[in-house]
Every structure is written in C-alpha cells, then in structure tokens.
Design a protein around this motif. Structure first.
Motif, mmCIF file in Angstrom:
data_model
loop_
_atom_site.group_PDB
_atom_site.id
_atom_site.type_symbol
_atom_site.label_atom_id
_atom_site.label_comp_id
_atom_site.label_asym_id
_atom_site.label_seq_id
_atom_site.Cartn_x
_atom_site.Cartn_y
_atom_site.Cartn_z
ATOM 1 N N LYS A 12 51.176 80.953 62.119
ATOM 2 C CA LYS A 12 50.317 81.896 62.839
ATOM 3 C C LYS A 12 49.216 81.150 63.582
ATOM 4 O O LYS A 12 48.788 80.085 63.162
ATOM 5 C CB LYS A 12 49.681 82.885 61.865
ATOM 6 C CG LYS A 12 50.673 83.850 61.270
ATOM 7 C CD LYS A 12 49.965 84.896 60.445
ATOM 8 C CE LYS A 12 50.962 85.916 59.942
ATOM 9 N NZ LYS A 12 50.306 87.012 59.241
ATOM 10 N N VAL A 13 48.770 81.740 64.699
ATOM 11 C CA VAL A 13 47.643 81.182 65.431
ATOM 12 C C VAL A 13 46.381 81.377 64.599
ATOM 13 O O VAL A 13 46.291 82.329 63.817
ATOM 14 C CB VAL A 13 47.476 81.825 66.828
ATOM 15 C CG1 VAL A 13 48.660 81.526 67.720
ATOM 16 C CG2 VAL A 13 47.229 83.315 66.725
ATOM 17 N N PRO A 14 45.382 80.497 64.764
ATOM 18 C CA PRO A 14 44.162 80.602 63.951
ATOM 19 C C PRO A 14 43.153 81.602 64.513
ATOM 20 O O PRO A 14 41.954 81.360 64.502
ATOM 21 C CB PRO A 14 43.619 79.172 63.980
ATOM 22 C CG PRO A 14 44.061 78.644 65.297
ATOM 23 C CD PRO A 14 45.406 79.280 65.558
ATOM 24 N N GLY A 19 49.988 86.284 66.703
ATOM 25 C CA GLY A 19 50.523 85.178 67.480
ATOM 26 C C GLY A 19 51.201 84.166 66.584
ATOM 27 O O GLY A 19 50.733 83.900 65.474
ATOM 28 N N ARG A 20 52.294 83.604 67.066
ATOM 29 C CA ARG A 20 53.061 82.601 66.326
ATOM 30 C C ARG A 20 53.283 81.380 67.204
ATOM 31 O O ARG A 20 53.688 81.508 68.360
ATOM 32 C CB ARG A 20 54.421 83.157 65.900
ATOM 33 C CG ARG A 20 54.362 84.403 65.038
ATOM 34 C CD ARG A 20 53.775 84.076 63.694
ATOM 35 N NE ARG A 20 53.715 85.247 62.853
ATOM 36 C CZ ARG A 20 54.077 85.244 61.581
ATOM 37 N NH1 ARG A 20 54.503 84.141 61.004
ATOM 38 N NH2 ARG A 20 53.984 86.340 60.875
ATOM 39 N N ILE A 21 53.031 80.204 66.656
ATOM 40 C CA ILE A 21 53.238 78.954 67.378
ATOM 41 C C ILE A 21 54.711 78.582 67.243
ATOM 42 O O ILE A 21 55.166 78.163 66.188
ATOM 43 C CB ILE A 21 52.326 77.843 66.837
ATOM 44 C CG1 ILE A 21 50.857 78.271 66.953
ATOM 45 C CG2 ILE A 21 52.585 76.534 67.586
ATOM 46 C CD1 ILE A 21 49.888 77.384 66.201
ATOM 47 N N MET A 22 55.442 78.760 68.335
ATOM 48 C CA MET A 22 56.882 78.527 68.331
ATOM 49 C C MET A 22 57.228 77.061 68.547
ATOM 50 O O MET A 22 58.266 76.584 68.095
ATOM 51 C CB MET A 22 57.552 79.384 69.410
ATOM 52 C CG MET A 22 57.297 80.874 69.270
ATOM 53 S SD MET A 22 57.795 81.553 67.671
ATOM 54 C CE MET A 22 59.557 81.322 67.736
ATOM 55 N N PHE A 23 56.354 76.339 69.264
ATOM 56 C CA PHE A 23 56.563 74.914 69.526
ATOM 57 C C PHE A 23 55.220 74.292 69.857
ATOM 58 O O PHE A 23 54.393 74.908 70.519
ATOM 59 C CB PHE A 23 57.519 74.707 70.710
ATOM 60 C CG PHE A 23 57.672 73.263 71.092
ATOM 61 C CD1 PHE A 23 58.527 72.438 70.386
ATOM 62 C CD2 PHE A 23 56.929 72.730 72.132
ATOM 63 C CE1 PHE A 23 58.652 71.094 70.720
ATOM 64 C CE2 PHE A 23 57.048 71.395 72.477
ATOM 65 C CZ PHE A 23 57.913 70.568 71.765
ATOM 66 N N MET A 30 53.940 76.396 72.883
ATOM 67 C CA MET A 30 54.452 77.724 73.220
ATOM 68 C C MET A 30 54.103 78.678 72.079
ATOM 69 O O MET A 30 54.422 78.419 70.920
ATOM 70 C CB MET A 30 55.961 77.707 73.424
ATOM 71 C CG MET A 30 56.492 79.055 73.870
ATOM 72 S SD MET A 30 58.223 79.038 74.391
ATOM 73 C CE MET A 30 59.041 78.704 72.861
ATOM 74 N N VAL A 31 53.436 79.765 72.443
ATOM 75 C CA VAL A 31 52.986 80.758 71.475
ATOM 76 C C VAL A 31 53.586 82.117 71.840
ATOM 77 O O VAL A 31 53.587 82.502 73.015
ATOM 78 C CB VAL A 31 51.439 80.852 71.462
ATOM 79 C CG1 VAL A 31 50.964 81.948 70.526
ATOM 80 C CG2 VAL A 31 50.829 79.513 71.091
ATOM 81 N N HIS A 32 54.098 82.816 70.851
ATOM 82 C CA HIS A 32 54.595 84.183 71.028
ATOM 83 C C HIS A 32 53.485 85.120 70.578
ATOM 84 O O HIS A 32 53.044 85.066 69.433
ATOM 85 C CB HIS A 32 55.843 84.395 70.168
ATOM 86 C CG HIS A 32 56.425 85.763 70.271
ATOM 87 N ND1 HIS A 32 55.877 86.851 69.621
ATOM 88 C CD2 HIS A 32 57.494 86.223 70.960
ATOM 89 C CE1 HIS A 32 56.598 87.912 69.894
ATOM 90 N NE2 HIS A 32 57.583 87.562 70.705
ATOM 91 N N LEU A 33 53.000 85.966 71.495
ATOM 92 C CA LEU A 33 51.943 86.929 71.175
ATOM 93 C C LEU A 33 52.490 88.348 71.257
ATOM 94 O O LEU A 33 53.284 88.663 72.149
ATOM 95 C CB LEU A 33 50.782 86.834 72.174
ATOM 96 C CG LEU A 33 49.912 85.600 72.152
ATOM 97 C CD1 LEU A 33 48.861 85.693 73.256
ATOM 98 C CD2 LEU A 33 49.234 85.428 70.809
ATOM 99 N N THR A 34 52.047 89.181 70.326
ATOM 100 C CA THR A 34 52.349 90.607 70.348
ATOM 101 C C THR A 34 51.027 91.349 70.462
ATOM 102 O O THR A 34 50.132 91.134 69.647
ATOM 103 C CB THR A 34 53.090 91.036 69.062
ATOM 104 O OG1 THR A 34 54.294 90.272 68.949
ATOM 105 C CG2 THR A 34 53.424 92.506 69.099
ATOM 106 N N LEU A 35 50.892 92.167 71.485
ATOM 107 C CA LEU A 35 49.679 92.955 71.678
ATOM 108 C C LEU A 35 50.023 94.430 71.546
ATOM 109 O O LEU A 35 50.880 94.952 72.261
ATOM 110 C CB LEU A 35 49.062 92.691 73.051
ATOM 111 C CG LEU A 35 48.267 91.393 73.174
ATOM 112 C CD1 LEU A 35 49.178 90.228 73.424
ATOM 113 C CD2 LEU A 35 47.253 91.517 74.266
ATOM 114 N N LYS A 36 49.340 95.093 70.634
ATOM 115 C CA LYS A 36 49.530 96.523 70.416
ATOM 116 C C LYS A 36 48.857 97.309 71.537
ATOM 117 O O LYS A 36 47.989 96.785 72.235
ATOM 118 C CB LYS A 36 48.924 96.920 69.072
ATOM 119 C CG LYS A 36 49.592 96.252 67.897
ATOM 120 C CD LYS A 36 48.861 96.585 66.619
ATOM 121 C CE LYS A 36 49.383 95.725 65.487
ATOM 122 N NZ LYS A 36 48.409 95.519 64.436
#
Length: 102
Positions: A12-14, A19-23, A30-36
């Motif tokens: 997870k991002v700090p 957010g997840r650090i994919m690479f 590269m970070v995958h973010l999900t925004l509600k």
C-alpha cells in the motif's frame, strides 16, 4: 527471474488512499489508485513527471488551474513540479494507473 504483483499482494502507498505500488525502481514507479465517488487528491507538486492512465470511471484532473476530464483508456502526462489534483465527481468508483518518472 520474472516478478509479478497483484492488487492484493502489492504494498500500500504510505498515504490515506486506496493505492497499491505495482512496480518500483530507481527510474519509474507505477501505482494503482482507486478513488471513490467524491474522493479528492488535493493539489500538490512533485519533483518528477507523472503519466495518468484511467482504467475505469471518470476523474477530473486539474493542472495549474486548468481542468480536463479523464475517461477510460486515456493517458495524460503532467510535467515535473506542476501542481496537480484529481477529483472523482461521478457516482462511480474510478481506477487509475499513475506512472511516476524519476
């Protein structure tokens, strides 16, 4: 050796974001973010360039007081040190890949 990452296993991002650090390397991250719906990433500047690639939903990207609507399968580059923010004004969840170029 091939190393892969999944959303469930990625660190997870700090920050207080989904957010997840994919690479990550010394040159790119590269970070995958999900925004509600209604979620905002406030205006900020970074000492690196960023590419936003929208996977799902819609996001408003504001760069130096100029806004654009990001739609699925679109990519946008933001230069080093430019103020940027993301806002999910829709009623759907948005997912975006953020590629940081160091």
């Amino acid at each position: 050796m091939i190393k892969t990452e999944t959303l469930l296993s990625a660190p997870k991002v700090p920050f207080d974001l989904d957010g997840r650090i994919m690479f990550s390397s010394s040159k790119v991250e590269m970070v995958h973010l999900t925004l509600k719906p209604g979620e905002v990433i406030p205006a900020h500047a970074n000492p690196f360039g960023v590419v936003f690639y929208l996977l799902d939903g819609e996001l408003e990207l504001t760069v130096n007081n100029e806004s654009a609507l990001l739609t699925p399968n679109s990519a946008t580059f933001v230069e080093i040190n430019e103020s940027r923010s993301l806002t999910n004004k829709s009623t759907n969840t948005a997912r975006v890949l953020v590629v940081k170029i160091f």
